[in-house]
Scaffold this active site. Structure first.
Site, short mmCIF file in Angstrom:
data_model
loop_
_atom_site.label_atom_id
_atom_site.label_comp_id
_atom_site.label_asym_id
_atom_site.label_seq_id
_atom_site.Cartn_x
_atom_site.Cartn_y
_atom_site.Cartn_z
N SER A 91 38.63 26.32 56.04
CA SER A 91 39.86 25.75 55.64
C SER A 91 41.18 26.54 56.01
CB SER A 91 40.08 25.54 54.28
OG SER A 91 40.72 26.87 53.71
N LYS A 92 42.40 26.28 56.06
CA LYS A 92 43.38 26.90 56.75
C LYS A 92 43.59 28.27 55.72
CE LYS A 92 46.41 23.35 58.28
NZ LYS A 92 47.39 22.97 58.85
N ARG A 93 43.33 28.55 54.62
CA ARG A 93 43.39 29.78 53.98
C ARG A 93 42.45 30.72 54.17
NH1 ARG A 93 44.88 25.68 51.32
NH2 ARG A 93 42.64 25.13 50.82
N ASP A 94 41.32 30.33 55.13
CA ASP A 94 40.11 31.17 55.26
C ASP A 94 40.54 32.49 56.59
OD1 ASP A 94 38.05 30.27 53.62
OD2 ASP A 94 37.92 28.42 54.77
N TYR A 100 50.55 26.52 61.28
CA TYR A 100 50.00 27.20 62.56
C TYR A 100 48.99 26.88 63.18
CZ TYR A 100 46.81 28.85 58.90
OH TYR A 100 45.90 28.59 58.00
#
Ligand code: GLU
Length: 465
Positions: free
Chosen positions: A236-239, A39
């Site tokens: 990071s991307k998951r944050d 995304y």
């Protein structure tokens, strides 16, 4: 001649429009060059924003180039997410997908012939050689210094080959690596300023080597600081807060996220913090980009959203809120603009609007226990509210003024201050200790509903005694 050179070499280091005003044809061209592998990340969105702001500030052009050479990882959804995210933020591109332009195509996957042509130049200049099926670019064995507009001077010494082995630029399957295509496109697309994340800082000397080998003039570089979490770790991307497409769903408005992202690494050099996209485009400069990493603070972003909601025109706020309210399954009636106005100053996020107005639309709301306890600590509350039912019922023509007069009459009769009745009345009408202006609530609910809410609330006080 020397002066000309100086102007060409350092056209905008001072960041003001003055040099541009000297009649030189130095159109600023920036680009955002995302790899569509997931995304749109807030870090990418901020890079896009800085590129956009810099181009707009200087009356230049902003190019969108999709770096989609990694076929295995690139998806159409990811491309769409980038376009959607940028459209939502209001970052329109002058050249790129959907628009075209003189230096297209703007997808790297469609530019192979251009890369082949540039590769041939390196072959002709004897700067590449085959090794284990791949092609390596032969570095010049000397120190390379770059002058980054944010990070200052950075030097990489290529004299020691063991530290800086020649780099692969073409794989054995014929595909080209990032460094090569990125550089070719920046040259081909006549990019004047490469603004990108600091994670690419150490790639830049490699890029300068390639540019020199191609006999071209390098763009200016500005590497913007990384974004960190509150605890200083790399975001990071998951944050939480990483994906731009989460923001509209969570009730943020685009100008707030833009404002927040702009201040992640750029300093407006004033106490002011709330800026529209247009304000930002006027004020932005690369000199005011900080060197230190930026800290990501979701709470600050929500605060900023509230500031932007407050500054919206009532009609615009109502329009935006109506969408969220309808999605939450509440019916948006003709009087929605009245409702919206009542809660505009009370919410930080649009997603808070349904809960903020639910009690106005539905009679069967629950009572906040702490609020009820607080009412009960006033021994006279029950009697006062009972008396208020009588006074309210006697009002002939209901309005917030008439209701206030009835409250004052109740207070006089009960021998208490009118102010003491406000809190119990608020809890009776809304179930909560906070919310919209009491007068506005009374006016909106009308006499019958106000009375029936008092009647519903009064037994709560005695039954729990
Ligand atoms: N595709 C690269 C990335 O997303 C582009 C880097 C650059 O802006 O040069 O990191």
């Amino acid at each position: 001649m020397y002066l000309m050179r100086l102007l060409v070499d350092y056209p905008l280091v001072s960041g003001n429009g003055f040099l541009l005003g000297c009649g030189m044809d130095m159109t600023i061209r920036t680009r955002f060059a995302p790899s569509p592998t997931g995304y749109l990340h807030v870090g990418g969105a901020r890079t896009a924003l800085f590129c956009w702001l810099f181009a707009r500030k200087h009356g230049g052009q902003f190019v969108l180039r999709v770096e989609d050479t990694d076929e295995a990882r690139n998806t159409d959804e990811a491309k769409q997410a980038i376009f959607d995210g940028m459209n939502w933020l209001g970052l329109d591109w002058d050249e790129g997908p959907g628009i075209g332009g003189p230096y297209g195509p703007y997808f790297q996957s469609e530019r192979k012939e251009i890369y082949d042509r540039y590769f041939q130049k390196l072959v002709d200049a004897d700067r590449v050689y085959e090794s284990e099926g791949a092609w390596r670019f032969r570095f010049e064995r000397k120190p390379i210094t770059m002058h980054d507009l944010v990070c200052g001077e950075v030097t990489i010494d290529y004299r020691d080959e063991s530290n800086t082995p020649d780099m692969v630029i073409r794989r054995s399957d014929g595909s080209y690596v990032f460094h090569f295509v990125n550089v070719v496109d920046d040259l081909e697309m006549k990019i004047t300023h490469v603004i990108r994340g600091e994670d690419h800082l150490m790639n830049t000397p490699k890029h300068l080597q390639l540019i020199q080998a191609l006999g071209a003039v390098a763009p200016k570089y500005a590497h913007i600081p990384l974004i960190q979490n509150q605890n200083g770790s790399k975001m990071s991307k998951r944050d939480q807060g990483a994906a731009v497409d989460d923001y509209p769903r969570q009730g943020f408005v685009a100008p707030a996220l833009v404002n927040f992202l702009a201040l992640l690494g750029w300093s407006p050099k004033t106490e002011e913090e709330i800026f529209s996209l247009e304000d930002l485009a006027q004020r932005f400069s690369l000199e005011a980009v900080n060197r230190a990493p930026a800290r990501f603070d979701v709470e600050k972003c929500a605060w900023m959203n509230q500031q932007h909601l407050l500054r919206m025109r009532d009609e615009d706020f109502a329009k935006a809120a109506a969408v969220v309210v309808a999605k939450a399954g509440l019916s948006v009636g003709d009087d929605f603009s009245t409702l919206a106005k009542m809660v505009k100053e009370k919410v930080r996020l649009l997603s808070e609007v349904p809960d903020a107005i639910r009690f106005l639309l539905e009679n069967e709301f629950a009572y906040d226990l702490a609020a009820v306890e607080k009412v009960k600590s006033n021994a006279q509350a029950g009697a006062s509210l009972t008396a208020m039912v009588g006074h309210f019922s006697a009002v002939a023509e209901w309005s917030s003024e008439a209701a206030k007069e009835a409250i004052a009459a109740t207070a006089a009769e009960q021998g208490v201050k009118a102010g003491q009745l406000m809190f119990p009345l608020r809890v009776a009408l809304s179930g909560k200790s906070g919310g919209p202006d009491l007068g506005a609530m009374l006016a909106y609910l009308g006499r019958e509903r106000s009375v029936s809410r008092l009647q519903r609330f009064i037994p709560q006080l005695s039954s729990m005694l």
